[in-house]
Enzyme design. Structure first.
Site, PDB file in Angstrom:
ATOM      1  N   ARG B 237       0.857  -1.187   0.000  1.00 53.05           N
ATOM      2  CA  ARG B 237       0.000   0.000   0.000  1.00 53.05           C
ATOM      3  C   ARG B 237       0.891   1.234   0.000  1.00 53.05           C
ATOM      4  NH1 ARG B 237      -4.137  -1.974  -1.717  1.00 53.05           N
ATOM      5  NH2 ARG B 237      -6.106  -2.201  -0.575  1.00 53.05           N
ATOM      6  N   ASP B 261       4.063  -0.111  -7.480  1.00 50.49           N
ATOM      7  CA  ASP B 261       2.723  -0.342  -8.011  1.00 50.49           C
ATOM      8  C   ASP B 261       1.671   0.441  -7.237  1.00 50.49           C
ATOM      9  OD1 ASP B 261       0.990  -1.825  -9.855  1.00 50.49           O
ATOM     10  OD2 ASP B 261       0.223  -2.817  -8.049  1.00 50.49           O
ATOM     11  N   GLU B 266      -3.091   8.098  -5.455  1.00 50.41           N
ATOM     12  CA  GLU B 266      -3.343   7.371  -6.702  1.00 50.41           C
ATOM     13  C   GLU B 266      -4.543   7.995  -7.399  1.00 50.41           C
ATOM     14  OE1 GLU B 266      -3.713   3.154  -6.000  1.00 50.41           O
ATOM     15  OE2 GLU B 266      -1.807   3.044  -4.961  1.00 50.41           O
ATOM     16  N   HIS B 285      -1.186   0.498 -10.024  1.00 48.62           N
ATOM     17  CA  HIS B 285      -1.911  -0.348  -9.069  1.00 48.62           C
ATOM     18  C   HIS B 285      -2.583  -1.517  -9.795  1.00 48.62           C
ATOM     19  CE1 HIS B 285      -3.863  -0.346  -4.835  1.00 48.62           C
ATOM     20  NE2 HIS B 285      -3.798  -1.569  -5.331  1.00 48.62           N
TER      21      HIS B 285
END
Lengths: 328, 328
Positions: B237, B261, B266, B285
């Protein structure tokens, strides 16, 4: 002074722009060492030489100097592929030829697995989007259970099989002769099953030596037999592939992508269309060259030289008819 | 009509721009289904709902509609991380929370191995050279024997350990509590050994859930503890990492590279400095999102729903204090 104490004459042929191979320092205590970097210096060094170490597998100076090889008994090539050394004069002589089998297996296998995973996870695409600062979610593939076809079931092909099978891929091999039971491959199929096997593979890896049997093996018909979704990987030798046919297959989307470490012409010319294809990874004939590889090659040769000086059998002896070390 | 025959009311909360999840079609035969896409429609759907399926883990609409949850007994999150769902109201209620543990493990593990091999083989560098049509040989690393530190020894961390160990890497874990013997890790160390372990790792992988214990875990001090040659991978996360500290560590070459990622914000904003760093891989992500993942999530929920309707115990029940499914 008996024969075992006599220092042999060893000539080391390097490329003109190559540094002295690291790790060969002990050689000067074991042999009378002569250095050669081109046809002329090789011709000067060969008379009286019993051993020739060839670290330059790109140029073809050996043929020119060959008539001077009056005492040569052993040639060691510090590469896995020996196609550049296996000139007719060497093939027809009784000079023993050994190679560097073993040194590059693991790093080449990691290259292949890395290329497969980069492809499956579309890291290419992510790096392209990254250059545009563009966030774009995509669903991507999974390597688990995908089928790998390794063309060439020698030492390098086997290490590729072990590493890809270790993460749950289904790995098949192609060799001159097929066999049902194999420790590393799900199955090894004969050359005659190549096109059928190509039609079943998600990833096709060329790990074969360059021989009369493999030259041009990947032509338009081979690419035609492959899946449209297939990734083609060549870490073997460039001339196993008809480059123009590969370019055509990539352009027409007959296959999905390629990871190429070797080429018919090396370095790949700057104007070559492969450079600009965004579904292609190009590397500069370096898949096997891990940090420390030169020293590892020197160590391997010195180990074989010690055997030779003790009158023992050499390891990594190439079958000059086959063009590789048999029995893997 | 007995209780087992009664159709439960199930509300499905998706993101505003999200299509109806594929594979959920059978649900309409099993339950009274209500669809919600925002706080308002969720508030309208919740009264009478016994089950809530949350596929949108990015926005925080649950808190606003929570007072309307008069009959809610079970929330299922179609993600591995449940931080967005674990609002105080949920945590303090006796509503059961389940997650999608298991679905993403393998694809995330392949992402991690792919990022490691891409880094080790310098495919980044080759792709950059390729854009300039430039042939440049380099020696590169080998993953064999390199040390991976996986922070988070849950289901995802374990699959990462299995896949990287399968190709001969040495894999250590960090968990809340250390243990000497573990089936997947060479050793699992406690959180208090984090910085010591960071100093030993070639590759550091964040595979932890976002909890009060992991938020901000990777700060300047953590990056200071890492090797200059280290690759940092975050598939956990974003807020586990202090992004500014990471950027600083990459700029000052305190660490060598990163594959990311997930991010504190985001999508990662277009002007963010991470985009332009050529030793960083950025993905949107999506590390776990293999082709078919949405249908797999639906199938997993329907399997748990069938258990629920039979009065059996649910699987993947989150410990709301810990913030994840314990016991892996």
């Amino acid at each position: 002074m008996n024969d075992a104490d006599r220092k042999p004459v060893v000539t080391v042929l390097t490329a003109p722009d190559e540094d002295t191979p690291p790790g060969l320092e002990p050689l000067s205590g074991l042999a009378e060492v002569r250095w050669a970097r081109d046809a002329e210096s090789l011709a000067g060094a060969l008379p009286g030489s019993e051993v020739l170490v060839v670290t330059d597998f790109r140029t073809g100076v050996l043929g020119h100097a060959w008539p001077k090889a009056d005492k040569l008994r052993w040639i060691h090539a510090t590469s896995a592929g020996v196609d550049a050394v296996l000139i007719p004069e060497v093939r027809e002589s009784d000079v023993v030829l050994t190679n560097a089998q073993g040194i590059f297996n693991r790093s080449i296998a990691e290259y292949v697995l890395g290329a497969i995973l980069m492809w499956v996870k579309d890291f290419h695409g992510s790096l392209r989007l990254q250059q545009k600062h563009q966030w774009k979610h995509r669903d991507t593939g999974r390597a688990l259970g995908e089928r790998v076809l390794v063309v060439g079931a020698g030492a390098i092909g086997r290490e590729i099989a072990r590493v890809t099978a270790a993460i749950g891929m289904e790995v098949h091999g192609i060799a001159r002769e097929g066999r049902d039971s194999d420790p590393d491959f799900r199955a090894v199929h004969g050359n005659d099953a190549l096109h059928e096997q190509l039609s079943l593979a998600d990833h096709v890896v060329v790990a074969a030596p360059l021989t009369s049997g493999t030259r041009g093996m990947f032509d338009a018909r081979a690419f035609e037999a492959m899946r449209e979704s297939a990734l083609f990987i060549n870490i073997g030798r460039g001339p196993i592939v008809c480059t123009d046919d590969l370019v055509g297959a990539l352009r027409r989307k007959r296959i999905a992508g390629a990871a190429l470490d070797v080429f018919e012409e090396e370095p790949l010319p700057p104007e070559h269309p492969l450079w600009a294809m965004d579904n292609v990874l190009i590397t500069a004939h370096m898949a096997g060259d891990f940090i420390g590889w030169r020293a590892a090659l020197s160590e391997q040769f010195l180990e074989n030289l010690a055997r030779w000086q003790r009158g023992e059998e050499l390891f990594n002896v190439v079958d000059k008819e086959l063009g590789y070390v048999p029995g893997n």
